[in-house]
Design a protein around this motif. Structure first.
Motif, PDB file in Angstrom:
ATOM      1  N   ALA A 285       0.825  -1.204   0.000  1.00 45.55           N
ATOM      2  CA  ALA A 285       0.000   0.000   0.000  1.00 45.55           C
ATOM      3  C   ALA A 285       0.862   1.257   0.000  1.00 45.55           C
ATOM      4  O   ALA A 285       0.567   2.239  -0.697  1.00 45.55           O
ATOM      5  CB  ALA A 285      -0.921  -0.010   1.217  1.00 45.55           C
ATOM      6  N   THR A 286       1.933   1.239   0.776  1.00 49.26           N
ATOM      7  CA  THR A 286       2.840   2.385   0.841  1.00 49.26           C
ATOM      8  C   THR A 286       3.523   2.619  -0.502  1.00 49.26           C
ATOM      9  O   THR A 286       3.656   3.766  -0.955  1.00 49.26           O
ATOM     10  CB  THR A 286       3.901   2.165   1.931  1.00 49.26           C
TER      11      THR A 286
ATOM     12  N   LEU B 203      -6.366   3.715   2.550  1.00 50.70           N
ATOM     13  CA  LEU B 203      -7.392   3.095   1.715  1.00 50.70           C
ATOM     14  C   LEU B 203      -6.810   1.942   0.902  1.00 50.70           C
ATOM     15  O   LEU B 203      -7.445   0.891   0.752  1.00 50.70           O
ATOM     16  CB  LEU B 203      -8.007   4.143   0.785  1.00 50.70           C
ATOM     17  N   TYR B 204      -5.597   2.119   0.391  1.00 47.41           N
ATOM     18  CA  TYR B 204      -4.937   1.016  -0.323  1.00 47.41           C
ATOM     19  C   TYR B 204      -4.726  -0.175   0.609  1.00 47.41           C
ATOM     20  O   TYR B 204      -4.958  -1.324   0.224  1.00 47.41           O
ATOM     21  CB  TYR B 204      -3.588   1.473  -0.887  1.00 47.41           C
ATOM     22  N   ALA B 205      -4.274   0.102   1.833  1.00 45.62           N
ATOM     23  CA  ALA B 205      -4.036  -0.983   2.790  1.00 45.62           C
ATOM     24  C   ALA B 205      -5.329  -1.751   3.072  1.00 45.62           C
ATOM     25  O   ALA B 205      -5.324  -2.989   3.188  1.00 45.62           O
ATOM     26  CB  ALA B 205      -3.461  -0.425   4.087  1.00 45.62           C
ATOM     27  N   LEU B 206      -6.431  -1.031   3.174  1.00 41.52           N
ATOM     28  CA  LEU B 206      -7.719  -1.679   3.426  1.00 41.52           C
ATOM     29  C   LEU B 206      -8.120  -2.573   2.260  1.00 41.52           C
ATOM     30  O   LEU B 206      -8.481  -3.745   2.445  1.00 41.52           O
ATOM     31  CB  LEU B 206      -8.784  -0.613   3.664  1.00 41.52           C
TER      32      LEU B 206
ATOM     33  N   LEU C 150      -0.713  -0.834   9.425  1.00 42.01           N
ATOM     34  CA  LEU C 150      -0.756  -2.267   9.746  1.00 42.01           C
ATOM     35  C   LEU C 150      -2.112  -2.653  10.322  1.00 42.01           C
ATOM     36  O   LEU C 150      -2.659  -3.723  10.003  1.00 42.01           O
ATOM     37  CB  LEU C 150       0.352  -2.610  10.737  1.00 42.01           C
ATOM     38  N   ALA C 151      -2.680  -1.789  11.173  1.00 46.55           N
ATOM     39  CA  ALA C 151      -3.991  -2.079  11.767  1.00 46.55           C
ATOM     40  C   ALA C 151      -5.081  -2.115  10.702  1.00 46.55           C
ATOM     41  O   ALA C 151      -5.949  -3.004  10.718  1.00 46.55           O
ATOM     42  CB  ALA C 151      -4.318  -1.033  12.828  1.00 46.55           C
TER      43      ALA C 151
ATOM     44  N   GLY D 214      -8.758  -5.151   7.286  1.00 49.09           N
ATOM     45  CA  GLY D 214      -9.175  -5.543   5.944  1.00 49.09           C
ATOM     46  C   GLY D 214      -9.155  -7.047   5.757  1.00 49.09           C
ATOM     47  O   GLY D 214     -10.069  -7.626   5.168  1.00 49.09           O
ATOM     48  N   VAL D 215      -8.112  -7.690   6.269  1.00 40.21           N
ATOM     49  CA  VAL D 215      -8.019  -9.150   6.162  1.00 40.21           C
ATOM     50  C   VAL D 215      -9.187  -9.813   6.889  1.00 40.21           C
ATOM     51  O   VAL D 215      -9.714 -10.844   6.445  1.00 40.21           O
ATOM     52  CB  VAL D 215      -6.674  -9.648   6.738  1.00 40.21           C
TER      53      VAL D 215
END
Length: 350
Positions: free
Chosen positions: A44-45, A57-60, A305-306, A311-312
């Protein structure tokens, strides 16, 4: 059938649990899930840095693609660690971004406006939730996210709500909604400032008092002028400081309600104590600039990370099942806070 929430711990139990996650046995059980969340966060980063766009939002969304791992007994402990312990750690470290001098700098009237905007927007969230037949917790969560600091506030408030699957799903939808609305506001609100012919100071108060996320506030402010960007950032950080009393109030509200179910919730969540201590240390200039930058980066990393872990733990189907009402809640609260701040600026002659 109403889903039961998991029992809450006292602050002493939470503190011991926070220390226990670093024991060798805990590290052995957590490393797989933490590694998965770290890979998602790094991806995501990379996408955010290379192509632009909101990192959280990408991480989610990347996390949602790995939902199948939430059923893996080997990965689940680490995923839970990221979604709970690292979430609280990231929120606590947010305090290093704020000082009392910044809050005092904006003056009495803008400070009162910020207080009014935050309180009334949360009340608006509760009212809209009631009208739409949604739980009160959802109105408080979405209203707090819009009123304070977007995704970070949503995560902080969710940390003191009863831990149910429905609350986790609504938290993720709130993160998606406030991030999308904040990005749109970063583009639309500077145009609105020009149309309304607001001065640089008034523009900074409007942008800092209405846009949800800190990064978008700074981006929108500096699109107009350096002075507007500075004022907008200070006003926004004043809203972030409201996170402490709001989360304490929500914690007390649900602590009182849950007493009938013989569960125990801490009077003041431990991570909020950390937030206040970091804010105090920064105000007293006890944190060197280099360390302060490192703490800000660490806070952001913990929150990414959270979000990846949350999301997972959630599926697209679960988000879609929430329907259109939560989206209407977020839009209504966003329109409310923008209209309120504009009317207040007009009334004060700014």
């Amino acid at each position: 059938m109403k889903e039961k929430s998991l029992p809450s711990w006292t602050w002493q139990q939470r503190s011991l649990a926070l220390l226990s996650v670093w024991r060798p046995a805990a590290l052995r059980s957590n490393w797989r899930g933490v590694t998965i969340c770290s890979v998602i966060a790094l991806a995501a980063t990379f996408v955010s840095t290379t192509y632009g766009g909101p990192q959280l939002l990408y991480a989610l969304f990347f996390g949602l693609a790995f939902h199948f791992l939430s059923q893996d007994a080997l990965c689940l402990p680490g995923i839970q660690f990221c979604s709970q312990t690292l979430l609280r750690t990231g929120v606590a470290l947010l305090g290093a971004r704020i000082t009392f001098d910044q809050i005092a700098h904006i003056g009495v009237l803008p400070l009162l406006l910020v207080l009014l905007a935050v309180v009334s927007t949360i009340a608006c969230g509760g009212l809209v939730a009631h009208v739409l037949g949604r739980p009160r917790s959802e109105g408080l969560l979405s209203g707090g996210a819009v009123a304070i600091c977007g995704a970070s506030a949503a995560l902080a408030i969710s940390a003191v709500l009863p831990r149910t699957r429905e609350n986790e799903q609504f938290t993720l939808l709130t993160v998606v909604g406030v991030t999308a609305l904040s990005t749109a506001a970063m583009i639309v609100y500077p145009l609105l400032v020009h149309v309304l012919a607001l001065g640089h100071t008034a523009a900074g108060i409007f942008l800092g008092g209405t846009i949800h996320d800190v990064a978008q506030v700074v981006g929108a402010g500096y699109l107009i002028s350096p002075h507007t960007g500075e004022i907008a950032a200070i006003v926004k950080l004043t809203r972030v400081a409201m996170l402490v009393p709001v989360v304490i109030a929500v914690s007390l509200l649900f602590r009182t309600r849950m007493q009938a179910e013989a569960t125990r919730m801490p009077l003041v969540p431990v991570f909020l104590v950390g937030f206040a201590l970091m804010m105090l240390a920064n105000s007293l200039h006890l944190i060197p600039p280099a360390v302060d930058e490192g703490l800000n980066a660490l806070s952001r990393a913990c929150l990414v990370l959270a979000i990846a872990a949350l999301g997972v733990k959630t599926s697209f189907q679960a988000l879609a099942s929430l329907g259109w009402k939560p989206v209407l809640m977020l839009v209504s609260e966003t329109v409310w806070i923008a209209a309120l701040v504009l009317l207040a600026l007009a009334w004060m002659g700014w």
